[in-house]
Write an enzyme that holds these catalytic residues in place. Structure first.
Site, mmCIF file in Angstrom:
data_model
loop_
_atom_site.group_PDB
_atom_site.id
_atom_site.type_symbol
_atom_site.label_atom_id
_atom_site.label_comp_id
_atom_site.label_asym_id
_atom_site.label_seq_id
_atom_site.Cartn_x
_atom_site.Cartn_y
_atom_site.Cartn_z
ATOM 1 N N ASP B 92 0.787 -1.204 -0.042
ATOM 2 C CA ASP B 92 0.055 -0.203 0.020
ATOM 3 C C ASP B 92 0.827 1.318 0.065
ATOM 4 O OD1 ASP B 92 0.626 -0.737 2.642
ATOM 5 O OD2 ASP B 92 -0.631 0.601 3.563
ATOM 6 N N GLU B 150 0.042 -0.899 5.690
ATOM 7 C CA GLU B 150 0.979 -0.575 6.307
ATOM 8 C C GLU B 150 1.213 0.868 6.910
ATOM 9 O OE1 GLU B 150 5.155 0.827 7.800
ATOM 10 O OE2 GLU B 150 3.897 1.473 5.954
#
Lengths: 376, 376
Positions: B92, B150
């Site tokens: 991400d 994350e």
């Protein structure tokens, strides 16, 4: 902005409002205070009370010229006296806080009336309404101003509208504002100035903080100067004032892991009326020399003006020692128009806006007696 | 919480996702980085990229056992080697900030790839995917972890779900997290602790400020201690850390005419990994002795662990001097499981999360070459 309800800046006699509340202006002023308190009139919602006041004045004080202006009710004598005294009271209160209807505790000299508005300032309104009906032949011509929206932002204050639309109703030789003053003459009032001081820095990740500059840390000298500040306590016309410089808000921060690049400290300066607003601003700029400072708003104070003949008579009639008014009140608006102006009303100003607002009923009676003495 | 899409904690071979994006794992890792960057994958919206990664690994790295878990893709060798190296990268990115699609500037050794995720951390992902496909016979067994979420609150981090549902995929002897480290070994990481410090006072009208106690003024000693704080810069395993103690938020204030009775200062402490979280808390409590302090959250750091044989081999293969990791990364999660763990990826961490995020393409190639050397 609210305009007058029935066209034109003011509406004269002949058009009685329909009311659900009948006030007895000849009653004991304590009873009248309770009746006023029990008609809720939070700012912007004063119509019911203004209607009741207008109806009572038109029907029970036929010697007065009565005008309605928005939610304000104005009344005056036109006896051709050498001087004119203004008597002013706002009709609105701060929001009700589970403190209505009114209730009483104690009895006799210890009786206390509790409830929203008892102090700020329906006790004062009751005293003024009592005098309005009881003294058809006063020594001075009298102008009564019962007005709206004093408890919210100054721009909404009903006196602004009256000054714009009916300025001659604000002419006179002395203004008495019935704000709570413990039934003593509180003379003049302090000015108020609000400023915002900003620090700036540079953002960085807190894990590498030395790459940034923390603007919150940079606000430390501002707080240090506030802590170190020694306020003046000047004596003016024999009255002791007490200035102040207080942070009222602080804010800064970007995120939990970011060195913040901006911090704001809002400061309120209260200054004695021997200083102009411009002098107060220069003083505050000097205190925070080196910082980025913006003036938010301010209002000058009012000198006591107790040297005027009418004021001296009032002081004599009220008895006791006049004291300095520390908070800003509409007294300053009248002072700015050149009138000596004082606060004189029942109740302690420190109880204003509190849930436990209450007034010793003896103070209501003593204020009514003093004003009657002064004006008879 | 996201659960696996197709039942059970993980789904093994045979069920290829339908994809619109075909990644070429044998391409130049710079080309692969650009391809990854051009598939947007803001946190909680990683599916399209996870599908592409899963499809590419299943079709182009048949020597790997591949498992899908939520929007994470896990792959490993099972060669019976004496040791196992974990290679981890989150899929991400932070929100796109008008910085997609990717674009290049310069050429040759000066070529730079720009765009959201180039630094954090699709350059690192590309290096790991390149190695996954290129090395069917590595010296150590390898486990690749490409995971989700994350960049948002730690509780959503895909590694939590993997640890819960597929804990054996986190076993190994060394963890390499491909976070940007300027293509150097960044070892260990600092811990982080957030606390809130409150001052209290007593409200009063600013016109009678001496009747109250200003809680914002009362915060001055907190800022003073922050200004005076000298952070430690300890050397651990030859690596220099740099601690920090920073105000990240301050707030206080009631109204423009009220002495405030409460003020809050939020402080972030970053501490070197020779201190435990408990020791860091005790330290911060000592710094702010006498104040009301509440711990909001914290995460311990990770010791460098460069003494382990696999880590020493990696350092040799990467060349240059290892440096200390100052920010907190998922390295600490692996360290908490007992694995030596390092950051090793292309790009400068100071560009992460910025609009101008960009990576020198030479660093992508040098990371891929170093990992290939280490693992061949």
């Amino acid at each position: 902005m609210r305009r007058c309800r029935r066209g034109g800046p003011g509406t004269a006699a002949g058009s009685l409002p329909r009311v659900t509340d009948l006030l007895d202006l000849r009653a004991d002023p304590v009873e009248l205070t309770a009746a006023l308190v029990d008609i809720p009139s939070v700012s912007r919602d004063e119509r019911r009370l203004a209607d009741a006041v207008e109806h009572a004045l038109r029907t029970q004080a036929p010697h007065l010229e009565v005008v309605r202006n928005g939610e304000a009710v104005l009344a005056r004598t036109n006896l051709g006296r050498a001087s004119r005294v203004l008597l002013a009271g706002h009709l609105d209160t701060v929001p009700i806080n589970d403190n209505l209807p009114s209730r009483r505790t104690g009895s006799g000299a210890d009786e206390v009336l509790h409830g929203c508005g008892t102090v700020d300032m329906k006790g004062g309104d009751a005293v003024l309404l009592h005098v309005a009906a009881a003294l058809p032949e006063p020594r001075h011509d009298l102008t009564f101003l019962f007005y709206d929206c004093e408890e919210i932002a100054a721009e909404h204050n009903g006196l602004n509208r009256i000054e714009r639309e009916l300025p001659d109703w604000l002419d006179g030789d002395l203004a008495i504002v019935g704000e709570p003053s413990n039934a003593s003459i509180e003379a003049g009032c302090q000015g108020t100035l609000r400023v915002e001081i900003r620090t700036s820095g540079a953002r960085a990740h807190t894990a590498r903080a030395w790459m940034g500059e923390n603007a919150i840390h940079g606000a430390e000298p501002i707080l240090r100067r506030l802590l170190d500040y020694v306020p003046r306590q000047p004596v003016i016309d024999g009255l002791q004032y007490h200035e102040g410089l207080q942070a009222v808000r602080i804010e800064g921060g970007v995120a939990g892991n970011v060195v913040p690049d901006s911090c704001l400290v809002a400061v309120n300066h209260r200054f004695a009326p021997d200083k102009s607003l411009a002098e107060a601003e220069a003083h505050v700029r000097k205190v925070f020399d080196g910082f980025d400072l913006t003036v938010v708003d301010g209002s000058g104070g009012a000198l006591p003006g107790l040297g005027s003949p009418a004021a001296a008579e009032l002081v004599a009639a009220a008895g006791g020692e006049p004291v300095a008014k520390l908070g800003w009140t509409d007294v300053a608006r009248f002072a700015a128009r050149g009138l000596p102006a004082v606060n004189f009303g029942p109740g302690s100003p420190t109880l204003a806006h509190t849930q436990q607002e209450n007034v010793p009923t003896a103070q209501i009676r003593s204020c009514a007696e003093a004003l009657t003495r002064f004006l008879s």
